[in-house]
Design an enzyme around this catalytic site. Sequence first.
Site, PDB file in Angstrom:
ATOM      1  N   TYR A   1     -13.526   7.371 -13.853  1.00 27.73           N
ATOM      2  CA  TYR A   1     -13.041   5.896 -13.195  1.00 27.73           C
ATOM      3  C   TYR A   1     -14.022   4.743 -13.725  1.00 27.73           C
ATOM      4  O   TYR A   1     -13.316   3.931 -14.107  1.00 27.73           O
ATOM      5  CB  TYR A   1     -14.019   5.990 -11.980  1.00 27.73           C
ATOM      6  CG  TYR A   1     -14.188   4.884 -10.633  1.00 27.73           C
ATOM      7  CD1 TYR A   1     -13.123   4.687 -10.040  1.00 27.73           C
ATOM      8  CD2 TYR A   1     -15.602   4.313 -11.059  1.00 27.73           C
ATOM      9  CE1 TYR A   1     -13.405   3.421  -9.514  1.00 27.73           C
ATOM     10  CE2 TYR A   1     -15.338   2.745  -9.684  1.00 27.73           C
ATOM     11  CZ  TYR A   1     -14.877   2.626  -9.738  1.00 27.73           C
ATOM     12  OH  TYR A   1     -14.591   1.246  -8.395  1.00 27.73           O
TER      13      TYR A   1
ATOM     14  N   ASP B   1       3.727   2.969  -4.876  1.00 20.89           N
ATOM     15  CA  ASP B   1       2.960   3.582  -5.250  1.00 20.89           C
ATOM     16  C   ASP B   1       2.468   2.754  -7.114  1.00 20.89           C
ATOM     17  O   ASP B   1       3.035   2.642  -7.131  1.00 20.89           O
ATOM     18  CB  ASP B   1       3.050   4.821  -5.749  1.00 20.89           C
ATOM     19  CG  ASP B   1       2.809   6.016  -6.718  1.00 20.89           C
ATOM     20  OD1 ASP B   1       1.206   5.128  -7.096  1.00 20.89           O
ATOM     21  OD2 ASP B   1       3.369   6.714  -6.752  1.00 20.89           O
ATOM     22  N   VAL B   2       1.544   2.297  -7.079  1.00 20.59           N
ATOM     23  CA  VAL B   2       1.748   1.374  -7.581  1.00 20.59           C
ATOM     24  C   VAL B   2       1.443   1.776  -9.236  1.00 20.59           C
ATOM     25  O   VAL B   2       1.592   1.469 -10.402  1.00 20.59           O
ATOM     26  CB  VAL B   2       0.133   0.850  -8.162  1.00 20.59           C
ATOM     27  CG1 VAL B   2      -0.017  -0.323  -6.665  1.00 20.59           C
ATOM     28  CG2 VAL B   2      -1.109   0.971  -7.539  1.00 20.59           C
TER      29      VAL B   2
ATOM     30  N   ASP C   1       0.591  -1.195  -0.061  1.00 16.66           N
ATOM     31  CA  ASP C   1      -0.209   0.392  -0.154  1.00 16.66           C
ATOM     32  C   ASP C   1       0.686   1.123  -0.093  1.00 16.66           C
ATOM     33  O   ASP C   1       1.891   1.451   0.141  1.00 16.66           O
ATOM     34  CB  ASP C   1      -1.073   0.456   1.007  1.00 16.66           C
ATOM     35  CG  ASP C   1      -2.042   0.779   0.779  1.00 16.66           C
ATOM     36  OD1 ASP C   1      -3.221   0.258   0.577  1.00 16.66           O
ATOM     37  OD2 ASP C   1      -2.367   1.947   1.089  1.00 16.66           O
TER      38      ASP C   1
ATOM     39  N   LYS D   1     -11.570   1.842 -15.303  1.00 19.23           N
ATOM     40  CA  LYS D   1     -12.437   0.140 -14.166  1.00 19.23           C
ATOM     41  C   LYS D   1     -12.668  -0.381 -16.182  1.00 19.23           C
ATOM     42  O   LYS D   1     -12.577  -2.130 -16.417  1.00 19.23           O
ATOM     43  CB  LYS D   1     -13.463   0.482 -14.065  1.00 19.23           C
ATOM     44  CG  LYS D   1     -13.017   1.148 -12.644  1.00 19.23           C
ATOM     45  CD  LYS D   1     -11.837   0.012 -12.069  1.00 19.23           C
ATOM     46  CE  LYS D   1     -11.853   0.403 -10.996  1.00 19.23           C
ATOM     47  NZ  LYS D   1     -10.275  -0.957  -9.648  1.00 19.23           N
TER      48      LYS D   1
ATOM     49  N   ASN E   1      -5.270  -4.409  -6.689  1.00 23.16           N
ATOM     50  CA  ASN E   1      -6.620  -4.196  -5.714  1.00 23.16           C
ATOM     51  C   ASN E   1      -7.004  -2.153  -5.646  1.00 23.16           C
ATOM     52  O   ASN E   1      -7.958  -2.092  -6.069  1.00 23.16           O
ATOM     53  CB  ASN E   1      -6.669  -4.416  -4.279  1.00 23.16           C
ATOM     54  CG  ASN E   1      -7.868  -4.077  -3.618  1.00 23.16           C
ATOM     55  OD1 ASN E   1      -9.087  -3.790  -3.587  1.00 23.16           O
ATOM     56  ND2 ASN E   1      -7.318  -2.615  -2.456  1.00 23.16           N
TER      57      ASN E   1
END
Length: 252
Positions: A155, A62-63, A36, A159, A89
């Site tokens: 968003y 930090d993805v 995370d 997605k 996730n």
Amino acid sequence: MRLEDKVAIVTGAASGIGRAIAEVFAEQGAKVVVSDINLPGAENVAAGIREAGGNAVAVKTDVADTEDVAAMISLAVNEYGTLDILVNNAGVMDNFEPAGDIDEAKWERVFSINANGVMLGSREALKIFREKKKGAIINIASIGGLYGARAGAAYTASKHAVIGFTKNTGFMYANEGIRCNAISPGAVETNIGASMTAINEFGMGRTQPGMALNPRIAKPVEIANVALFLASDEASFVNGAVIVADGGWSAY
């Protein structure tokens, strides 16, 4: 133990769905890397897993950062010797902005975390999975990735991208023992709303009729149990799939 001796990374695991997945995986025997951007939160989750008799370490990630993602994968390998499961996730919401009100910086932030983060994590994990001819990627998408009236344009588009990426990845590596699936949750009790700063009144108003049809809000563990199935050998023939977990919301 459905995940005994498996090594799993869960991003965005300091709270909400990610935390529940990390805890359920650990209960089922997995060694878990709790990832995370909120390191104290990740460390708290990992400590709780260890106190309960499980095996977990925490890492700040930090993805959206290539080097951070590579370091996250390396930590799993250095700590546990390999990687078997990646759960992408980590995600943020938009502020329900429709296309006409999008701020470019906000659009890019949503995509960098929600879509780019999934790509970067998967790309790095695939180096290991392809070598060992086995691995499972689970992407947390959203009901907003299937319908147009559950969030703002950024968003929703991000997605949808996750779902397309999931299907393509599942197909591309299907002959190499690698599975890639997505979960599209409906409303879940998480703190993702903290990423929302100034709700767009027009956008929110347009989504309200669909929101009113929602039967109920899920507990994070209800989504975690779906992830457990997809991560386990029980789902050996499930690949490139999108599992909707929304309590019947989309059935109306």
